[in-house]
Scaffold this active site. Structure first.
Site, PDB file in Angstrom:
ATOM      1  N   GLY A 216       0.807  -1.205   0.000  1.00  0.00           N
ATOM      2  CA  GLY A 216       0.000   0.000   0.000  1.00  0.00           C
ATOM      3  C   GLY A 216       0.846   1.263   0.000  1.00  0.00           C
ATOM      4  N   SER A 217       0.363   2.280   0.639  1.00  0.00           N
ATOM      5  CA  SER A 217       1.010   3.593   0.561  1.00  0.00           C
ATOM      6  C   SER A 217       2.359   3.660   1.260  1.00  0.00           C
ATOM      7  CB  SER A 217       0.082   4.667   1.128  1.00  0.00           C
ATOM      8  OG  SER A 217      -1.045   4.829   0.283  1.00  0.00           O
ATOM      9  N   THR A 218       2.708   2.661   2.091  1.00  0.00           N
ATOM     10  CA  THR A 218       4.050   2.676   2.673  1.00  0.00           C
ATOM     11  C   THR A 218       5.110   2.587   1.571  1.00  0.00           C
ATOM     12  OG1 THR A 218       4.067   0.270   3.011  1.00  0.00           O
ATOM     13  CG2 THR A 218       3.281   1.636   4.834  1.00  0.00           C
ATOM     14  N   LYS A 220       5.193   4.218  -1.067  1.00  0.00           N
ATOM     15  CA  LYS A 220       5.447   5.538  -1.644  1.00  0.00           C
ATOM     16  C   LYS A 220       6.777   6.120  -1.186  1.00  0.00           C
ATOM     17  CE  LYS A 220       0.523   6.426  -2.235  1.00  0.00           C
ATOM     18  NZ  LYS A 220      -0.706   7.024  -1.673  1.00  0.00           N
ATOM     19  N   SER A 275      -0.550  11.365   1.340  1.00  0.00           N
ATOM     20  CA  SER A 275      -0.589  10.063   0.655  1.00  0.00           C
ATOM     21  C   SER A 275      -1.334  10.155  -0.676  1.00  0.00           C
ATOM     22  CB  SER A 275      -1.236   9.006   1.558  1.00  0.00           C
ATOM     23  OG  SER A 275      -0.847   7.716   1.153  1.00  0.00           O
TER      24      SER A 275
END
Length: 485
Positions: A216-218, A220, A275
């Site tokens: 997921g967004s981790t 990024k 995010s």
């Protein structure tokens, strides 16, 4: 000598030679193979004929041995707080062999390792009974407890590292199991094994090392590192070229952001703070699949990591253009273990240097003399010190006034990134809640953490990295910091 006697003598000589060849072949060529065969009960009897050495945490054993007084096996393994330590130690069973450290360090723990030859020889003259050596781990008991209690009855995992050395400080997977339940060779042990191995919640799966999730967004953080390292952007506060809406390449659909957040042409700092899917999806598309793979690989993706227990390879895939854009925000076929995402946070915290993760600090002889000491080793340099410090500023903004405020610790600098990863076809199942972070003191960063929570009991709208995972990471970081004071 007459002819018949000569023939008999030659024949007997050939038989003796064949016997010598066969004996030497079995004793030297096939010795290891025969010793390791499951059918060789003598090896197993000898293995459990004496007390096994211990696995040590914070100077104290988390394992032990007790007499069984039943059958051929004299001793069996026991654990102190087995469910908490099982993801580290693994199990050692008279009936079902062993895994993880109990398996990999079996030579030291049984006393059969070649490095303990002198101790075995000495005991023959002194009459002392055979003993196993000890394995001293890098684990921090307070951090392990904080992670285990933080997850509670939720399904998930925690991995924590010392960014400066690579030492593993916590490794938790829930639901877990008690290895003592099937350490023996009785019918009760068999029933316990069968129940655990058929449990639909897979308590014997080490989710910290052997389960890969969409990060997921981790992820990024990795995409931001790729943008900086490849010169796509040099300042974290300059506007990016990120229109809103942004259409996924080669498709008719737009990439959506979660909620009404300011993502149009947002800077890298603001995009990570809020995010923004559109910003990081476009960065991944601008860089292209090959450059994204190269950056992910520098952080440890697409390779097995040995701690010495093997961690499954995290995967940043070769993929087409729209899927690469989605992988850049931690979705599509992008998969990562919690250990891998802790490595990402650790590399950023350590000014761009990624250290080899490890969890054995020392091996000890039965006399407690040290026969091995680990020396830290740099695994890679995913990004320059300058760019790592820029990413630190971005991740610290996330915690100070972004989506990660639940990880704030008084008097400590904390950087982090939340993530809520889609799960199931068309996001039909409850998402995974992620949080990766590090803490910094005046002596540098002593801890980096990754937490993933699969909370099937929570309401879907309540599942978020900041809400579920960040408080657990905070507790682990506090435990490490307090233990060093």
């Amino acid at each position: 000598m007459n002819k018949p006697l000569r023939r008999i003598a030659i024949f007997c000589g050939v038989l003796i030679l064949a016997l010598l060849v066969r004996t030497n072949y079995l004793q030297y060529v096939r010795a290891d193979e025969l010793n390791s065969r499951d059918e060789n009960r003598r090896v197993r009897i000898e293995r459990y004929a004496h007390e096994r050495g211990n696995i040590i945490v914070d100077g104290n054993p988390v394992t032990g041995s007790v007499e069984t007084k039943v059958g051929d096996f004299k001793y069996k393994r026991v654990w102190k707080n087995g469910p908490m330590w099982a993801p580290v130690t693994g199990y050692s069973s008279q009936a079902f062999d062993a895994n993880f450290l109990e398996k990999l360090e079996d030579g030291i723990l049984t006393g059969n390792d070649d490095r303990l030859f002198f101790n075995r020889t000495l005991s023959m003259f002194t009459g002392e009974k055979k003993q196993g050596g000890n394995v001293v781990t890098t684990l921090n008991g307070a951090a392990q407890k904080a992670a285990f209690e933080g997850l509670g009855n939720k399904k998930g995992a925690v991995a924590a590292l010392d960014p400066q050395t690579g030492a593993i400080l916590a490794l938790v997977s829930t639901p877990s199991y008690d290895p003592s339940a099937f350490a023996g060779n009785s019918e009760a042990d068999s029933k316990a094994w069968k129940k655990l191995s058929t449990d639909k919640d897979k308590p014997m799966l080490n989710r910290a090392l052997r389960e890969t999730y969409p990060p997921g967004s981790t992820f990024k953080v990795v995409t931001a590192a790729a943008a900086l390292e490849n010169g796509l952007y040099t300042s974290i506060d300059e506007p990016t070229k990120s229109p809103l809406p942004w259409r996924l390449p080669l498709t008719t659909g737009n990439l959506e952001n979660e909620g009404n957040i300011p993502c149009e042409n947002a800077s890298l700092r603001e995009a990570l703070r809020w995010s923004c899917n559109t910003v990081f999806g476009k960065i991944s598309d601008d860089l292209g699949n090959q450059k994204m793979i190269e950056q992910a690989n520098k952080f440890g993706f697409n390779k097995d990591i040995f701690t010495p227990v093997r961690a499954d390879a995290s995967v940043y895939p070769k993929d087409n253009q729209p899927q690469n854009a989605m992988a850049g925000i931690g979705q599509a076929s992008n998969r990562a273990t919690p250990l891998q995402m802790a490595m990402v946070a650790a590399a950023v915290a350590n000014d761009g240097k990624l250290m080899q993760p490890y969890m054995i600090a020392e091996r000890q002889a039965p006399s407690l003399d040290t026969i091995y000491t680990h020396e830290k080793e740099q695994l890679s340099q995913p990004l320059s010190a300058e760019n790592a410090q820029k990413l630190q500023q971005m991740m610290e903004t996330v915690v100070k006034n972004g989506t990660g405020t639940n990880a704030l610790i008084d008097g400590v600098t904390v950087g982090g990134k939340t993530g809520t990863a889609q799960h199931g076809l068309n996001n039909s199942e409850k998402p995974y809640a992620w949080f990766i972070s590090y803490a910094k003191t005046d002596k540098g960063s002593p801890v980096a953490v990754a937490v993933v929570v699969e909370d099937g009991q929570a309401n879907r709208d309540d599942i978020s990295g900041g809400g579920l995972a960040a408080p657990i990471a905070k507790a682990v970081m506090k435990a490490v910091i307090n233990s060093k004071r």
